[in-house]
Structures are given as C-alpha cells and as structure tokens.
Design a protein around this motif. Structure first.
Motif, PDB file in Angstrom:
ATOM      1  N   ILE A 258       0.808  -1.212   0.000  1.00  0.00           N
ATOM      2  CA  ILE A 258       0.000   0.000   0.000  1.00  0.00           C
ATOM      3  C   ILE A 258       0.849   1.275   0.000  1.00  0.00           C
ATOM      4  O   ILE A 258       0.504   2.258  -0.659  1.00  0.00           O
ATOM      5  CB  ILE A 258      -0.972  -0.011   1.193  1.00  0.00           C
ATOM      6  N   LEU A 259       1.965   1.285   0.702  1.00  0.00           N
ATOM      7  CA  LEU A 259       2.793   2.484   0.734  1.00  0.00           C
ATOM      8  C   LEU A 259       3.364   2.790  -0.643  1.00  0.00           C
ATOM      9  O   LEU A 259       3.452   3.952  -1.050  1.00  0.00           O
ATOM     10  CB  LEU A 259       3.913   2.329   1.764  1.00  0.00           C
ATOM     11  N   THR A 260       3.758   1.745  -1.373  1.00  0.00           N
ATOM     12  CA  THR A 260       4.253   1.953  -2.737  1.00  0.00           C
ATOM     13  C   THR A 260       3.127   2.446  -3.633  1.00  0.00           C
ATOM     14  O   THR A 260       3.303   3.378  -4.436  1.00  0.00           O
ATOM     15  CB  THR A 260       4.837   0.647  -3.295  1.00  0.00           C
ATOM     16  N   LEU A 261       1.955   1.822  -3.513  1.00  0.00           N
ATOM     17  CA  LEU A 261       0.789   2.240  -4.281  1.00  0.00           C
ATOM     18  C   LEU A 261       0.474   3.711  -4.030  1.00  0.00           C
ATOM     19  O   LEU A 261       0.277   4.498  -4.974  1.00  0.00           O
ATOM     20  CB  LEU A 261      -0.403   1.366  -3.890  1.00  0.00           C
ATOM     21  N   LYS A 262       0.448   4.092  -2.781  1.00  0.00           N
ATOM     22  CA  LYS A 262       0.151   5.481  -2.428  1.00  0.00           C
ATOM     23  C   LYS A 262       1.174   6.433  -3.035  1.00  0.00           C
ATOM     24  O   LYS A 262       0.816   7.485  -3.597  1.00  0.00           O
ATOM     25  CB  LYS A 262       0.140   5.629  -0.897  1.00  0.00           C
ATOM     26  N   GLN A 263       2.451   6.077  -2.959  1.00  0.00           N
ATOM     27  CA  GLN A 263       3.485   6.972  -3.452  1.00  0.00           C
ATOM     28  C   GLN A 263       3.417   7.153  -4.965  1.00  0.00           C
ATOM     29  O   GLN A 263       3.621   8.254  -5.484  1.00  0.00           O
ATOM     30  CB  GLN A 263       4.874   6.466  -3.043  1.00  0.00           C
ATOM     31  N   TYR A 264       3.080   6.073  -5.683  1.00  0.00           N
ATOM     32  CA  TYR A 264       2.904   6.204  -7.131  1.00  0.00           C
ATOM     33  C   TYR A 264       1.733   7.127  -7.455  1.00  0.00           C
ATOM     34  O   TYR A 264       1.806   7.934  -8.402  1.00  0.00           O
ATOM     35  CB  TYR A 264       2.683   4.832  -7.766  1.00  0.00           C
ATOM     36  N   LEU A 265       0.651   7.021  -6.710  1.00  0.00           N
ATOM     37  CA  LEU A 265      -0.490   7.915  -6.933  1.00  0.00           C
ATOM     38  C   LEU A 265      -0.087   9.376  -6.750  1.00  0.00           C
ATOM     39  O   LEU A 265      -0.469  10.245  -7.546  1.00  0.00           O
ATOM     40  CB  LEU A 265      -1.629   7.560  -5.973  1.00  0.00           C
ATOM     41  N   GLU A 339      16.442  -3.280   5.420  1.00  0.00           N
ATOM     42  CA  GLU A 339      16.210  -4.481   4.627  1.00  0.00           C
ATOM     43  C   GLU A 339      15.614  -4.076   3.284  1.00  0.00           C
ATOM     44  O   GLU A 339      14.927  -3.051   3.170  1.00  0.00           O
ATOM     45  CB  GLU A 339      15.256  -5.427   5.369  1.00  0.00           C
ATOM     46  N   ASN A 340      15.861  -4.871   2.269  1.00  0.00           N
ATOM     47  CA  ASN A 340      15.376  -4.586   0.928  1.00  0.00           C
ATOM     48  C   ASN A 340      13.853  -4.462   0.892  1.00  0.00           C
ATOM     49  O   ASN A 340      13.135  -5.362   1.315  1.00  0.00           O
ATOM     50  CB  ASN A 340      15.841  -5.700  -0.023  1.00  0.00           C
ATOM     51  N   CYS A 341      13.372  -3.308   0.403  1.00  0.00           N
ATOM     52  CA  CYS A 341      11.942  -3.042   0.163  1.00  0.00           C
ATOM     53  C   CYS A 341      11.099  -2.933   1.430  1.00  0.00           C
ATOM     54  O   CYS A 341       9.870  -2.892   1.351  1.00  0.00           O
ATOM     55  CB  CYS A 341      11.336  -4.107  -0.752  1.00  0.00           C
ATOM     56  N   ILE A 342      11.712  -2.906   2.588  1.00  0.00           N
ATOM     57  CA  ILE A 342      10.957  -2.759   3.844  1.00  0.00           C
ATOM     58  C   ILE A 342      11.326  -1.418   4.479  1.00  0.00           C
ATOM     59  O   ILE A 342      12.480  -1.192   4.847  1.00  0.00           O
ATOM     60  CB  ILE A 342      11.240  -3.909   4.815  1.00  0.00           C
ATOM     61  N   ALA A 343      10.343  -0.542   4.578  1.00  0.00           N
ATOM     62  CA  ALA A 343      10.610   0.811   5.066  1.00  0.00           C
ATOM     63  C   ALA A 343      10.737   0.851   6.586  1.00  0.00           C
ATOM     64  O   ALA A 343      10.068   0.104   7.305  1.00  0.00           O
ATOM     65  CB  ALA A 343       9.494   1.750   4.622  1.00  0.00           C
ATOM     66  N   THR A 372      10.061   9.390   2.362  1.00  0.00           N
ATOM     67  CA  THR A 372       8.716   9.785   1.976  1.00  0.00           C
ATOM     68  C   THR A 372       7.884  10.241   3.154  1.00  0.00           C
ATOM     69  O   THR A 372       8.186   9.961   4.308  1.00  0.00           O
ATOM     70  CB  THR A 372       7.980   8.610   1.300  1.00  0.00           C
ATOM     71  N   ASP A 373       6.766  10.946   2.774  1.00  0.00           N
ATOM     72  CA  ASP A 373       5.742  11.387   3.723  1.00  0.00           C
ATOM     73  C   ASP A 373       6.326  12.335   4.766  1.00  0.00           C
ATOM     74  O   ASP A 373       7.367  12.943   4.579  1.00  0.00           O
ATOM     75  CB  ASP A 373       5.067  10.195   4.408  1.00  0.00           C
ATOM     76  N   GLY A 374       5.619  12.454   5.867  1.00  0.00           N
ATOM     77  CA  GLY A 374       6.112  13.219   6.993  1.00  0.00           C
ATOM     78  C   GLY A 374       5.800  14.702   6.940  1.00  0.00           C
ATOM     79  O   GLY A 374       5.349  15.250   5.946  1.00  0.00           O
ATOM     80  N   SER A 427      14.479  21.423   8.243  1.00  0.00           N
ATOM     81  CA  SER A 427      13.656  21.999   9.310  1.00  0.00           C
ATOM     82  C   SER A 427      13.255  20.820  10.196  1.00  0.00           C
ATOM     83  O   SER A 427      13.609  19.677   9.922  1.00  0.00           O
ATOM     84  CB  SER A 427      12.408  22.684   8.732  1.00  0.00           C
ATOM     85  N   THR A 428      12.546  21.095  11.276  1.00  0.00           N
ATOM     86  CA  THR A 428      12.068  19.994  12.117  1.00  0.00           C
ATOM     87  C   THR A 428      11.172  19.074  11.291  1.00  0.00           C
ATOM     88  O   THR A 428      10.311  19.535  10.548  1.00  0.00           O
ATOM     89  CB  THR A 428      11.276  20.545  13.315  1.00  0.00           C
ATOM     90  N   TYR A 429      11.385  17.766  11.405  1.00  0.00           N
ATOM     91  CA  TYR A 429      10.574  16.826  10.631  1.00  0.00           C
ATOM     92  C   TYR A 429      10.087  15.700  11.524  1.00  0.00           C
ATOM     93  O   TYR A 429      10.657  15.438  12.582  1.00  0.00           O
ATOM     94  CB  TYR A 429      11.368  16.267   9.439  1.00  0.00           C
ATOM     95  N   SER A 430       9.029  15.027  11.060  1.00  0.00           N
ATOM     96  CA  SER A 430       8.475  13.906  11.817  1.00  0.00           C
ATOM     97  C   SER A 430       7.732  12.968  10.875  1.00  0.00           C
ATOM     98  O   SER A 430       7.322  13.351   9.777  1.00  0.00           O
ATOM     99  CB  SER A 430       7.506  14.402  12.904  1.00  0.00           C
ATOM    100  N   ASN A 431       7.583  11.713  11.326  1.00  0.00           N
ATOM    101  CA  ASN A 431       6.754  10.715  10.648  1.00  0.00           C
ATOM    102  C   ASN A 431       7.204  10.414   9.224  1.00  0.00           C
ATOM    103  O   ASN A 431       6.387  10.152   8.343  1.00  0.00           O
ATOM    104  CB  ASN A 431       5.288  11.187  10.631  1.00  0.00           C
ATOM    105  N   VAL A 432       8.517  10.472   8.955  1.00  0.00           N
ATOM    106  CA  VAL A 432       9.000  10.126   7.622  1.00  0.00           C
ATOM    107  C   VAL A 432       9.344   8.648   7.556  1.00  0.00           C
ATOM    108  O   VAL A 432       9.547   7.980   8.583  1.00  0.00           O
ATOM    109  CB  VAL A 432      10.232  10.969   7.211  1.00  0.00           C
ATOM    110  N   SER A 433       9.400   8.107   6.354  1.00  0.00           N
ATOM    111  CA  SER A 433       9.713   6.707   6.108  1.00  0.00           C
ATOM    112  C   SER A 433      10.930   6.613   5.192  1.00  0.00           C
ATOM    113  O   SER A 433      11.006   7.338   4.197  1.00  0.00           O
ATOM    114  CB  SER A 433       8.538   5.979   5.464  1.00  0.00           C
ATOM    115  N   LEU A 434      11.852   5.730   5.523  1.00  0.00           N
ATOM    116  CA  LEU A 434      13.064   5.522   4.743  1.00  0.00           C
ATOM    117  C   LEU A 434      13.059   4.104   4.195  1.00  0.00           C
ATOM    118  O   LEU A 434      12.875   3.140   4.943  1.00  0.00           O
ATOM    119  CB  LEU A 434      14.307   5.753   5.604  1.00  0.00           C
ATOM    120  N   LYS A 435      13.279   3.964   2.877  1.00  0.00           N
ATOM    121  CA  LYS A 435      13.245   2.646   2.261  1.00  0.00           C
ATOM    122  C   LYS A 435      14.394   2.491   1.285  1.00  0.00           C
ATOM    123  O   LYS A 435      14.748   3.432   0.559  1.00  0.00           O
ATOM    124  CB  LYS A 435      11.916   2.407   1.541  1.00  0.00           C
TER     125      LYS A 435
END
Length: 440
Positions: A258-265, A339-343, A372-374, A427-435
């Motif tokens: 779902i995260l990949t799907l969302k990012q493509y959208l 790990e590969n493909c796991i954020a 992504t996100d955040g 700047s201050t950041y939060s809730n980001v995902s690294l993959k």
C-alpha cells in the motif's frame, strides 16, 4: 441574502423538492429528545464504545433518496461492459458494502467497528466519503485506523465540502493521530471541477499539508438505487475516483504494498504549477492551484498505471524477493540496518539516530533510496562506507525531490559494500519513512 435564491439553492443541493421534504422530515430526530432511531434497529448500548456484533446485515436503502453509498460505489465499480449508464473506474474489483453512517448520523463507535470489520474481512482499500466537525470519541477511531495501517490497508478520505482550509479548521476523521504525527496509509482527497479557472471545485476543502491530491468531484454521474442514475457533487464523489484507480492497480498487481501504491499515486498527479484558480469559498479571489494540496495536482489514472506497469514489468519485477538478512547473517540485529523493500517508518528529528545503512550484495544494478511522507523538511545523503558517514557538505550522493519524496538512485553500486545514509533536517521533521530497494 435573496431568500428566493437561497431556497432554490437548497432545492438544487438536494436534487428535488421531494428529497428536500425527506430531509426536513428527518430533522425531527435532531430536535426530539425522546427520538432514538437506534433502539429498534441497531440495538446497541451507545455508551459501550467497545461493543461489537450489533446492527444487522441489511445494507439496502429504504428509499431512492438514500443514494449516497450507491453513487459512491458506482463511481468505483459500475459494470464497464453492459453499455448501460456509466463505466466505473475499475472493472475487476469486489465491493464490501458496510452501512455504518445512515442519514449522516456518524458515530465514532460505528466508524471504528466498520473499519475493523472491513480489514478483518479482506479489504485492501477503504473509501471514506464521510466527515464531521467534532469527534467525541476519536481515540477509538484512531485505534481502528492504526489497525488498518498495521494490516496494509489504504484509507481514502473525502476532504469535505465546506470551502475551508482544513489545516486551520480541523475536521474528522483525520490522518493526524496526534500533533505532527500522521498515518502513512491515508490519502485525503479534494474535489476538482472541469473549468480551468475553477479547477478546485468551489465547495471543496483544501490545504497544503492535509489534502494530498484532487480528483473529479463536480457533477459526477453515477448509480443510485432502483437502477437509476444521477449527477451529484462533493468530495464524496472525488474520493471514490482515487479509490477506484487504486483498486485498478491492485487488480493488476495484487502483491503491491500500500505504501508503494500510495506513493505512485502522489508522484504521478497531473500538476498545474502556475495555474491561478478561484479560491474555494470565494467569488473571485485567486490562488495558485499548487497551494491547495501537498502535490498540487489532480489524480492521473493513465500516468499512474503507465509508471506502475513500466517499473513493475521491468527486469527488476522481482527485486523485492532478495533479503539482505539471508545473505548477511545477523544484519537486522542493528535497528539502523535497512532491509530490501521494507521501510523504516515514523522517523523524526526528535530521535537521536539520523544515521542508517544498507548492504549491497553482488548482482545489484541499482540501489534506490527514498524518504517519503512526513511533516517538515529533510534531505538524504549517502556515502560508501569506505568514505565514512556522509554529511550535508561531504557525501557521495544527495537526494532530489519529487513531490513529497526525496530520492537517490545509484546505478552500478559497488558490490558487497555497505552504504551509509544520513537524514539531514532542513527543518524539524516527523513521521517520515526511509526505504531501500535493490534492483537486479
């Protein structure tokens, strides 16, 4: 205000005098303190927020005027091959009808139970064309949303029809589970219209942070009960457009996360960077369309499917099957290891750790890193391990930004080598995902 025009506008909103009459009749339930429509139908204890198993399995409308859910469903999944009425967005989907909000009587308990029921019974996407100004028990709804997130279910929510900036005027439900912390599986959808100058529909809510993208939602023809069709407008119509496009992708690529799907959208919206539009809720005040949502664009089904199919049908189609921990024993014992493909999710500038790393096994043709996100703003820097940890001034690679994603793609990376990664706050950041993705 002109009273005649006001009354005509109300009739137009409700479609007919009979529909308006049904609404006025329903007002009795709001002002009669002894009126309890749940007593004979739902049969629950309204004060027991953890209660389940109440209600019934009747999802049929009592009259043709109860058309909202049928209209939303038709946008997503109306038969595309019968030459009748309309074509739904997707043609290979199953719809799970859950009647949790009859006549707009949205209760947090019902919403939470509906979300959990949908997740437990296999839903991959939950369309939420509803909302309100006040949530008396929002904690149980947030728990249900987090449960959906943990199960990999996409939540698509209509932004609302009050012509307001919902960054300034909160509405519920919301992607925010606490100040600055939001759900990663959520898409907030505003409504677009056909005219360029009024591309943001005049009724649609908007905001740079909370609304993710726009989708057609003005004068949308769709199904209503008794095999009829009708045009309606609202972000309630825009959300199922996005849900339908997401379902279209999952029907072709059911293993897609779902995260990949969302990012493509988000990455494939049709952007209008310099387009001045009439600001929703005003007669002629102009604003950049790009300032009304985080992507500044309208969902683009063609671009979305093209990008997705191009990437997933390439030689790297099975690249996520490679697991570094299987190659490098004990690799994941360190929480900084990717790990590969796991954020790794929910990263913030408040955490002490801003360094991560990934091991690149032999045969890797491309190392792809994405942030992504955040909230806030952060950049990505990478160096080969032999060159030490990267910084904003000393690094081998730095990220480029595409919409809300920072990307680094390293072609022909050094095999059997560690790459060091630094998240640097602009700047201050939060809730980001690294993959990290290893493409063979």
């Amino acid at each position: 205000m002109n009273e005649r025009k006001y009354l005509l506008d109300i009739v137009e909103d409700y479609g007919s005098l009979s529909s308006l009459g049904s609404y006025i009749k329903s007002l009795k339930g709001y002002f009669d303190l002894n009126h309890n429509p749940r007593a004979s139908i739902v049969k629950d204890d309204p004060n027991n927020l953890r209660e389940t198993g109440y209600g019934n399995n009747n999802v049929l409308p009592a009259s043709v005027s109860e058309d909202h859910g049928t209209h939303v469903t038709g946008i997503i999944a109306a038969d595309r091959n019968n030459d009748i009425g309309i074509n739904g967005v997707a043609n290979n989907v199953k719809v799970m009808a859950i009647r949790a909000i009859p006549d707009g009587d949205e209760r947090d308990k019902d919403v939470a139970n509906a979300i959990r029921y949908a997740v437990d019974n296999g839903a991959r996407i939950i369309n939420m064309s509803f909302g309100k100004r006040y949530s008396s028990h929002k904690e149980i709804v947030i728990e249900a949303f987090q449960y959906a997130e943990s199960k990999g279910v996409l939540l698509v929510h209509a932004a609302g029809n009050d012509s307001e900036n919902i960054d300034l005027t909160p509405a519920y439900p919301s992607k925010y589970i606490s100040p600055g912390v939001r759900l990663n599986n959520w898409l907030e959808v505003g409504a677009s219209a056909a005219q360029a100058e009024k591309l943001a529909a005049g009724f649609s809510n908007y905001c740079k942070q909370s609304v993710d993208l726009f989708a057609p939602g003005d004068d949308i023809l769709s199904t209503i009960p008794d095999n009829q069709y009708k045009k309606l407008k609202g972000t309630s119509m825009a959300a199922p457009v996005v849900s339908g496009i997401a379902a279209l992708a999952l029907s072709q690529y059911p293993e897609l996360d779902i995260l990949t799907l969302k990012q493509y959208l988000l990455n494939t919206v049709r952007a209008y960077p310099n387009l001045q539009v009439v600001k929703p809720g005003t007669d002629d005040e102009k604003i950049n369309f790009s300032d009304l949502s985080s992507t500044g664009g309208v969902v683009d089904a063609y671009a979305f499917i093209q990008a997705l199919s191009s990437d997933l049908n390439s030689a790297s189609n099975n690249h996520c099957e490679t697991k570094i921990n299987d190659i490098y024993s004990g690799y994941l014992d360190d929480p900084r290891a990717l790990e590969n493909c796991i954020a790794i999710t929910n990263i913030s500038s408040q955490q002490n750790n801003k360094y991560y790393y990934v091991f690149v096994p032999a045969g890797t043709k491309t190392l792809k890193l994405s942030l992504t996100d955040g909230e806030g703003n952060a950049d990505l820097y990478v160096s080969e391990a032999v060159n030490g940890w990267p910084s904003a001034t000393e690094n081998d690679f730095s990220s480029t930004e595409e919409h809300s994603t920072d990307l680094i793609e390293i072609n022909n990376p050094t095999s059997d080598q560690f790459y060091h990664i630094m998240i640097a706050p602009a700047s201050t950041y939060s809730n980001v995902s690294l993959k990290a993705e290893l493409i063979n």
